[in-house]
Enzyme design. Structure first.
Site, PDB file in Angstrom:
ATOM      1  N   ASN A   9       0.864  -1.187   0.000  1.00 33.79           N
ATOM      2  CA  ASN A   9       0.000   0.000   0.000  1.00 33.79           C
ATOM      3  C   ASN A   9       0.899   1.234   0.000  1.00 33.79           C
ATOM      4  OD1 ASN A   9      -1.818   2.035   0.520  1.00 33.79           O
ATOM      5  ND2 ASN A   9      -2.346   1.345   2.591  1.00 33.79           N
ATOM      6  N   LYS A  11       0.066   4.263  -0.170  1.00 30.38           N
ATOM      7  CA  LYS A  11      -0.566   5.448   0.450  1.00 30.38           C
ATOM      8  C   LYS A  11      -0.350   6.662  -0.465  1.00 30.38           C
ATOM      9  CE  LYS A  11      -0.095   3.164   4.853  1.00 30.38           C
ATOM     10  NZ  LYS A  11       0.045   3.237   6.299  1.00 30.38           N
ATOM     11  N   HIS A  96      -9.341   1.091   5.411  1.00 31.19           N
ATOM     12  CA  HIS A  96      -8.031   1.283   6.046  1.00 31.19           C
ATOM     13  C   HIS A  96      -8.190   2.219   7.245  1.00 31.19           C
ATOM     14  CE1 HIS A  96      -3.914   2.503   6.743  1.00 31.19           C
ATOM     15  NE2 HIS A  96      -3.557   1.403   6.120  1.00 31.19           N
ATOM     16  N   GLU A  98      -6.549   4.619   8.269  1.00 25.43           N
ATOM     17  CA  GLU A  98      -6.353   6.043   7.979  1.00 25.43           C
ATOM     18  C   GLU A  98      -7.612   6.653   7.367  1.00 25.43           C
ATOM     19  OE1 GLU A  98      -2.715   5.469   5.796  1.00 25.43           O
ATOM     20  OE2 GLU A  98      -1.734   4.914   7.673  1.00 25.43           O
ATOM     21  N   GLU A 168      -5.011  -5.191  10.827  1.00 23.49           N
ATOM     22  CA  GLU A 168      -3.976  -4.186  11.031  1.00 23.49           C
ATOM     23  C   GLU A 168      -4.224  -3.462  12.353  1.00 23.49           C
ATOM     24  OE1 GLU A 168      -2.231  -2.933   6.978  1.00 23.49           O
ATOM     25  OE2 GLU A 168      -3.975  -1.695   7.347  1.00 23.49           O
ATOM     26  N   GLY A 174       2.740   1.994  10.904  1.00 23.94           N
ATOM     27  CA  GLY A 174       3.704   3.069  10.723  1.00 23.94           C
ATOM     28  C   GLY A 174       4.449   3.452  11.995  1.00 23.94           C
TER      29      GLY A 174
HETATM   30  P1  PGA Z   1       2.988   0.075   7.745  1.00 19.71           P
HETATM   31  O1  PGA Z   1       1.531   0.291   7.164  1.00 19.71           O
HETATM   32  O2  PGA Z   1       3.520  -1.199   7.115  1.00 19.71           O
HETATM   33  O3  PGA Z   1       3.756   1.287   7.319  1.00 19.71           O
HETATM   34  O4  PGA Z   1       2.865  -0.053   9.223  1.00 19.71           O
HETATM   35  C1  PGA Z   1       0.657  -0.774   6.964  1.00 19.71           C
HETATM   36  C2  PGA Z   1      -0.646  -0.272   6.401  1.00 19.71           C
HETATM   37  O5  PGA Z   1      -1.060   0.841   6.759  1.00 19.71           O
HETATM   38  O6  PGA Z   1      -1.293  -0.961   5.581  1.00 19.71           O
END
Ligand code: PGA
Length: 251
Positions: A9, A11, A96, A98, A168, A174
Protein backbone atom coordinates in the site's frame (compact mmCIF):
# COMPACT_ATOMS: atom_id res chain seq x y z
CA UNK A 1 -6.83 -23.67 -0.62
CA UNK A 2 -6.53 -20.01 0.31
CA UNK A 3 -4.11 -17.73 -1.47
CA UNK A 4 -0.88 -16.37 -0.05
CA UNK A 5 -0.78 -12.65 -0.72
CA UNK A 6 1.74 -9.87 -0.20
CA UNK A 7 0.24 -6.45 -0.90
CA UNK A 8 2.01 -3.09 -0.93
CA UNK A 9 0.00 0.00 0.00
CA UNK A 10 1.87 3.05 -1.28
CA UNK A 11 -0.57 5.45 0.45
CA UNK A 12 0.04 9.03 -0.80
CA UNK A 13 3.56 8.40 -2.02
CA UNK A 14 5.39 8.23 -5.38
CA UNK A 15 5.09 10.30 -8.52
CA UNK A 16 4.31 8.35 -11.68
CA UNK A 17 7.94 8.02 -12.73
CA UNK A 18 9.03 7.06 -9.20
CA UNK A 19 6.27 4.45 -9.15
CA UNK A 20 7.37 2.98 -12.48
CA UNK A 21 10.95 2.69 -11.26
CA UNK A 22 9.80 1.02 -8.03
CA UNK A 23 7.67 -1.51 -9.95
CA UNK A 24 10.48 -2.29 -12.41
CA UNK A 25 12.86 -2.93 -9.53
CA UNK A 26 10.35 -5.15 -7.70
CA UNK A 27 9.80 -7.16 -10.89
CA UNK A 28 13.51 -7.66 -11.34
CA UNK A 29 13.99 -8.74 -7.71
CA UNK A 30 11.18 -11.33 -7.60
CA UNK A 31 10.75 -14.61 -9.41
CA UNK A 32 7.67 -15.36 -11.46
CA UNK A 33 5.72 -17.51 -9.04
CA UNK A 34 2.01 -18.00 -8.83
CA UNK A 35 2.35 -19.44 -5.29
CA UNK A 36 2.18 -15.92 -3.92
CA UNK A 37 -0.05 -13.23 -5.35
CA UNK A 38 1.63 -9.84 -5.22
CA UNK A 39 -0.64 -6.80 -5.16
CA UNK A 40 0.45 -3.19 -5.66
CA UNK A 41 -1.86 -0.41 -4.43
CA UNK A 42 -0.65 2.89 -5.92
CA UNK A 43 -2.56 6.18 -5.71
CA UNK A 44 -5.66 6.35 -7.97
CA UNK A 45 -3.92 8.49 -10.57
CA UNK A 46 -1.32 5.78 -11.30
CA UNK A 47 -3.70 2.80 -11.42
CA UNK A 48 -4.06 2.45 -15.19
CA UNK A 49 -0.40 2.99 -15.87
CA UNK A 50 0.83 0.57 -13.19
CA UNK A 51 -1.75 -2.01 -14.33
CA UNK A 52 -0.34 -1.73 -17.84
CA UNK A 53 3.22 -2.03 -16.54
CA UNK A 54 2.34 -5.25 -14.66
CA UNK A 55 0.21 -6.79 -17.38
CA UNK A 56 2.82 -9.37 -18.40
CA UNK A 57 3.13 -10.83 -14.87
CA UNK A 58 0.18 -13.02 -13.90
CA UNK A 59 1.49 -13.23 -10.32
CA UNK A 60 0.95 -9.47 -9.83
CA UNK A 61 -2.29 -7.50 -9.55
CA UNK A 62 -3.24 -3.92 -8.81
CA UNK A 63 -5.49 -2.51 -6.08
CA UNK A 64 -6.97 0.90 -5.43
CA UNK A 65 -6.65 2.28 -1.90
CA UNK A 66 -10.35 3.23 -1.59
CA UNK A 67 -13.50 3.66 -3.67
CA UNK A 68 -16.62 5.78 -3.37
CA UNK A 69 -19.79 4.08 -2.13
CA UNK A 70 -21.90 5.28 -5.09
CA UNK A 71 -21.24 4.37 -8.71
CA UNK A 72 -21.42 7.78 -10.40
CA UNK A 73 -22.75 11.29 -10.01
CA UNK A 74 -21.98 14.77 -8.76
CA UNK A 75 -19.27 13.89 -6.24
CA UNK A 76 -16.37 16.16 -7.12
CA UNK A 77 -12.99 14.60 -6.54
CA UNK A 78 -14.27 11.09 -5.90
CA UNK A 79 -13.43 7.87 -7.74
CA UNK A 80 -15.94 5.06 -8.31
CA UNK A 81 -15.45 1.31 -8.21
CA UNK A 82 -16.50 1.15 -11.86
CA UNK A 83 -13.70 3.55 -12.84
CA UNK A 84 -11.20 1.56 -10.79
CA UNK A 85 -12.24 -1.67 -12.51
CA UNK A 86 -11.91 0.03 -15.91
CA UNK A 87 -8.29 0.94 -15.05
CA UNK A 88 -7.33 -2.73 -14.86
CA UNK A 89 -7.29 -3.02 -11.05
CA UNK A 90 -8.78 -6.19 -9.60
CA UNK A 91 -8.77 -5.28 -5.89
CA UNK A 92 -9.66 -2.35 -3.67
CA UNK A 93 -8.58 -1.65 -0.11
CA UNK A 94 -11.62 -0.70 1.96
CA UNK A 95 -11.70 0.53 5.53
CA UNK A 96 -8.03 1.28 6.05
CA UNK A 97 -7.60 2.79 9.51
CA UNK A 98 -6.35 6.04 7.98
CA UNK A 99 -9.67 6.36 6.08
CA UNK A 100 -11.62 5.42 9.21
CA UNK A 101 -9.70 8.13 11.10
CA UNK A 102 -9.13 11.00 8.64
CA UNK A 103 -12.26 10.56 6.50
CA UNK A 104 -14.50 9.42 9.39
CA UNK A 105 -15.53 6.27 7.55
CA UNK A 106 -17.74 4.02 9.67
CA UNK A 107 -18.74 0.40 9.26
CA UNK A 108 -22.09 1.29 7.71
CA UNK A 109 -20.44 3.31 4.94
CA UNK A 110 -17.75 0.66 4.51
CA UNK A 111 -20.39 -2.04 4.02
CA UNK A 112 -21.75 0.04 1.11
CA UNK A 113 -18.25 0.36 -0.35
CA UNK A 114 -17.81 -3.41 -0.09
CA UNK A 115 -21.11 -3.90 -1.97
CA UNK A 116 -20.26 -1.50 -4.79
CA UNK A 117 -16.77 -2.99 -5.15
CA UNK A 118 -18.18 -6.50 -5.50
CA UNK A 119 -20.85 -5.31 -7.92
CA UNK A 120 -17.99 -4.08 -10.13
CA UNK A 121 -15.98 -7.31 -9.90
CA UNK A 122 -13.39 -5.87 -7.55
CA UNK A 123 -12.30 -7.98 -4.58
CA UNK A 124 -12.28 -5.92 -1.39
CA UNK A 125 -9.25 -6.03 0.89
CA UNK A 126 -11.18 -5.15 4.03
CA UNK A 127 -9.08 -3.67 6.83
CA UNK A 128 -9.91 -4.15 10.50
CA UNK A 129 -7.95 -3.68 13.70
CA UNK A 130 -8.15 -2.31 17.20
CA UNK A 131 -6.59 0.92 18.44
CA UNK A 132 -4.21 1.07 21.40
CA UNK A 133 -6.97 1.95 23.91
CA UNK A 134 -8.95 -1.11 22.87
CA UNK A 135 -5.86 -3.32 23.07
CA UNK A 136 -4.95 -1.95 26.53
CA UNK A 137 -8.51 -2.45 27.77
CA UNK A 138 -8.37 -6.02 26.43
CA UNK A 139 -11.42 -5.46 24.23
CA UNK A 140 -9.53 -5.85 20.94
CA UNK A 141 -11.34 -9.03 19.94
CA UNK A 142 -14.71 -7.36 20.45
CA UNK A 143 -13.57 -4.39 18.36
CA UNK A 144 -12.46 -6.63 15.53
CA UNK A 145 -15.66 -8.70 15.71
CA UNK A 146 -17.82 -5.57 15.40
CA UNK A 147 -15.86 -4.43 12.34
CA UNK A 148 -16.26 -7.70 10.44
CA UNK A 149 -19.87 -8.16 11.53
CA UNK A 150 -20.98 -4.67 10.48
CA UNK A 151 -18.73 -4.37 7.45
CA UNK A 152 -18.92 -7.84 5.91
CA UNK A 153 -21.39 -10.25 7.47
CA UNK A 154 -24.33 -8.99 5.39
CA UNK A 155 -22.68 -10.60 2.35
CA UNK A 156 -23.88 -13.79 0.71
CA UNK A 157 -21.45 -16.72 1.05
CA UNK A 158 -20.53 -16.37 -2.65
CA UNK A 159 -19.66 -12.70 -2.21
CA UNK A 160 -17.86 -13.22 1.10
CA UNK A 161 -15.64 -15.75 -0.69
CA UNK A 162 -14.21 -12.89 -2.80
CA UNK A 163 -13.15 -10.82 0.22
CA UNK A 164 -9.63 -10.61 1.63
CA UNK A 165 -9.29 -9.44 5.22
CA UNK A 166 -6.33 -7.43 6.50
CA UNK A 167 -5.87 -7.38 10.27
CA UNK A 168 -3.98 -4.19 11.03
CA UNK A 169 -3.76 -3.19 14.69
CA UNK A 170 -3.83 0.61 14.53
CA UNK A 171 -1.09 0.91 17.16
CA UNK A 172 1.26 -1.01 14.86
CA UNK A 173 0.71 0.97 11.64
CA UNK A 174 3.70 3.07 10.72
CA UNK A 175 4.93 3.01 14.32
CA UNK A 176 7.63 0.34 14.13
CA UNK A 177 5.68 -1.56 16.81
CA UNK A 178 4.74 -4.90 15.27
CA UNK A 179 2.28 -7.27 16.86
CA UNK A 180 4.18 -10.35 17.99
CA UNK A 181 3.47 -13.41 15.89
CA UNK A 182 1.66 -14.82 18.94
CA UNK A 183 -0.59 -11.74 19.20
CA UNK A 184 -1.25 -11.64 15.46
CA UNK A 185 -1.92 -15.38 15.16
CA UNK A 186 -4.35 -15.14 18.11
CA UNK A 187 -6.43 -12.46 16.42
CA UNK A 188 -6.26 -14.12 12.99
CA UNK A 189 -7.50 -17.36 14.52
CA UNK A 190 -10.31 -15.45 16.25
CA UNK A 191 -11.32 -13.85 12.93
CA UNK A 192 -11.32 -17.21 11.14
CA UNK A 193 -13.42 -18.72 13.93
CA UNK A 194 -15.97 -15.90 13.61
CA UNK A 195 -16.12 -16.49 9.84
CA UNK A 196 -16.58 -20.21 10.48
CA UNK A 197 -19.50 -19.50 12.82
CA UNK A 198 -21.17 -17.29 10.22
CA UNK A 199 -20.32 -18.99 6.90
CA UNK A 200 -19.01 -22.46 7.80
CA UNK A 201 -15.69 -24.23 7.67
CA UNK A 202 -15.04 -24.26 3.93
CA UNK A 203 -15.47 -20.52 3.48
CA UNK A 204 -13.50 -19.71 6.63
CA UNK A 205 -10.63 -21.93 5.47
CA UNK A 206 -10.68 -20.25 2.04
CA UNK A 207 -10.45 -16.70 3.35
CA UNK A 208 -7.01 -15.05 3.11
CA UNK A 209 -6.32 -13.00 6.23
CA UNK A 210 -3.32 -10.69 5.88
CA UNK A 211 -1.37 -9.05 8.69
CA UNK A 212 -0.44 -5.36 8.47
CA UNK A 213 1.37 -3.01 10.81
CA UNK A 214 5.12 -2.40 10.61
CA UNK A 215 5.65 -5.66 8.77
CA UNK A 216 9.17 -5.66 7.34
CA UNK A 217 11.88 -7.87 5.92
CA UNK A 218 13.05 -9.00 9.36
CA UNK A 219 9.71 -9.96 10.90
CA UNK A 220 7.74 -11.11 7.84
CA UNK A 221 9.02 -14.69 7.80
CA UNK A 222 7.96 -15.38 11.37
CA UNK A 223 4.57 -13.70 10.95
CA UNK A 224 3.85 -15.49 7.66
CA UNK A 225 4.75 -18.86 9.17
CA UNK A 226 1.72 -18.66 11.51
CA UNK A 227 -1.07 -20.99 10.48
CA UNK A 228 -3.79 -18.34 10.16
CA UNK A 229 -1.63 -15.59 8.63
CA UNK A 230 -1.84 -15.71 4.85
CA UNK A 231 0.49 -12.86 3.97
CA UNK A 232 0.79 -9.16 4.61
CA UNK A 233 -0.45 -5.69 3.77
CA UNK A 234 2.71 -3.61 3.78
CA UNK A 235 2.90 0.17 4.02
CA UNK A 236 6.29 1.81 4.62
CA UNK A 237 8.36 -1.19 3.56
CA UNK A 238 6.53 -1.41 0.22
CA UNK A 239 8.06 1.91 -0.87
CA UNK A 240 11.56 0.46 -1.18
CA UNK A 241 12.04 -2.25 -3.78
CA UNK A 242 14.69 -4.17 -1.82
CA UNK A 243 12.55 -4.25 1.33
CA UNK A 244 9.34 -5.21 -0.44
CA UNK A 245 11.07 -7.87 -2.52
CA UNK A 246 12.75 -9.26 0.61
CA UNK A 247 9.34 -9.59 2.27
CA UNK A 248 7.97 -11.42 -0.77
CA UNK A 249 11.05 -13.62 -1.05
CA UNK A 250 11.00 -14.50 2.66
CA UNK A 251 7.58 -16.15 2.28
P1 PGA B 1 2.99 0.08 7.75
O1 PGA B 1 1.53 0.29 7.16
O2 PGA B 1 3.52 -1.20 7.11
O3 PGA B 1 3.76 1.29 7.32
O4 PGA B 1 2.87 -0.05 9.22
C1 PGA B 1 0.66 -0.77 6.96
C2 PGA B 1 -0.65 -0.27 6.40
O5 PGA B 1 -1.06 0.84 6.76
O6 PGA B 1 -1.29 -0.96 5.58
Amino acid sequence: MRRKIVAGNWKMNKTLSQGHILVDEILSLTNVSTDILKIIAPPFIHLASVSEQLSSRTDFAVAAQDCHHINSGAYTGEVSAEMIASSGAKFVIIGHSERRLYAAENNELLAQKVNIALANNLSPIFCIGENSDERNANIHLEAVRTQIKEGLFHLSPADFNKVIIAYEPVWAIGTGLTATSHQAQGVHNFIRTEINKKYGKEISENCSILYGGSCNASNAKELFSCIDIDGGLIGGASLKSADFAAIINSY
